[in-house]
Design a protein around this motif. Structure first.
Motif, short mmCIF file in Angstrom:
data_model
loop_
_atom_site.label_atom_id
_atom_site.label_comp_id
_atom_site.label_asym_id
_atom_site.label_seq_id
_atom_site.Cartn_x
_atom_site.Cartn_y
_atom_site.Cartn_z
N UNK A 1 23.85 15.97 52.98
CA UNK A 1 24.18 17.39 53.14
C UNK A 1 25.29 17.86 52.21
N UNK A 2 25.59 17.07 51.20
CA UNK A 2 26.63 17.45 50.24
C UNK A 2 26.14 18.63 49.40
N UNK A 3 27.03 19.55 49.13
CA UNK A 3 26.71 20.78 48.40
C UNK A 3 27.39 20.75 47.04
N UNK A 4 26.65 21.00 45.96
CA UNK A 4 27.31 21.07 44.66
C UNK A 4 28.14 22.35 44.55
N UNK A 5 29.38 22.19 44.10
CA UNK A 5 30.31 23.31 44.01
C UNK A 5 31.13 23.18 42.74
N UNK A 6 31.78 24.30 42.36
CA UNK A 6 32.70 24.25 41.23
C UNK A 6 33.99 24.97 41.58
#
Length: 75
Positions: free
Chosen positions: A19-24
């Motif tokens: 459930x990890x979400x790619x973010x910046x």
């Protein structure tokens, strides 16, 4: 400093938490979710996006910043 690119670069992140979400982030304090792409390319004026390739998150970006997979327990 160069912060915007003419062409996107690819960043490969192995997703170990489903459930990890790619973010910046530009400052490591404020994080922004990267949108899921409908195809493996940026279109129009999109600056970033991602798609899944097996268990890998492929981030495409036209800007330089800090990228991470963020996991939240309340998702």
């Amino acid at each position: 400093a160069i912060t915007t690119l003419a062409k996107p670069f690819e960043l490969y992140l192995v997703r170990t938490v489903q459930r990890a979400i790619p973010m910046f982030s530009y400052d490591m304090k404020t994080w922004t979710a990267i949108p899921l792409l409908t195809s493996p390319e940026l279109t129009g004026d999109q600056l970033e996006g991602y798609y899944l390739k097996n268990n890998t998150v492929v981030v495409l970006s036209k800007h330089t910043s800090i990228f991470a997979l963020k996991s939240f327990t309340n998702l």
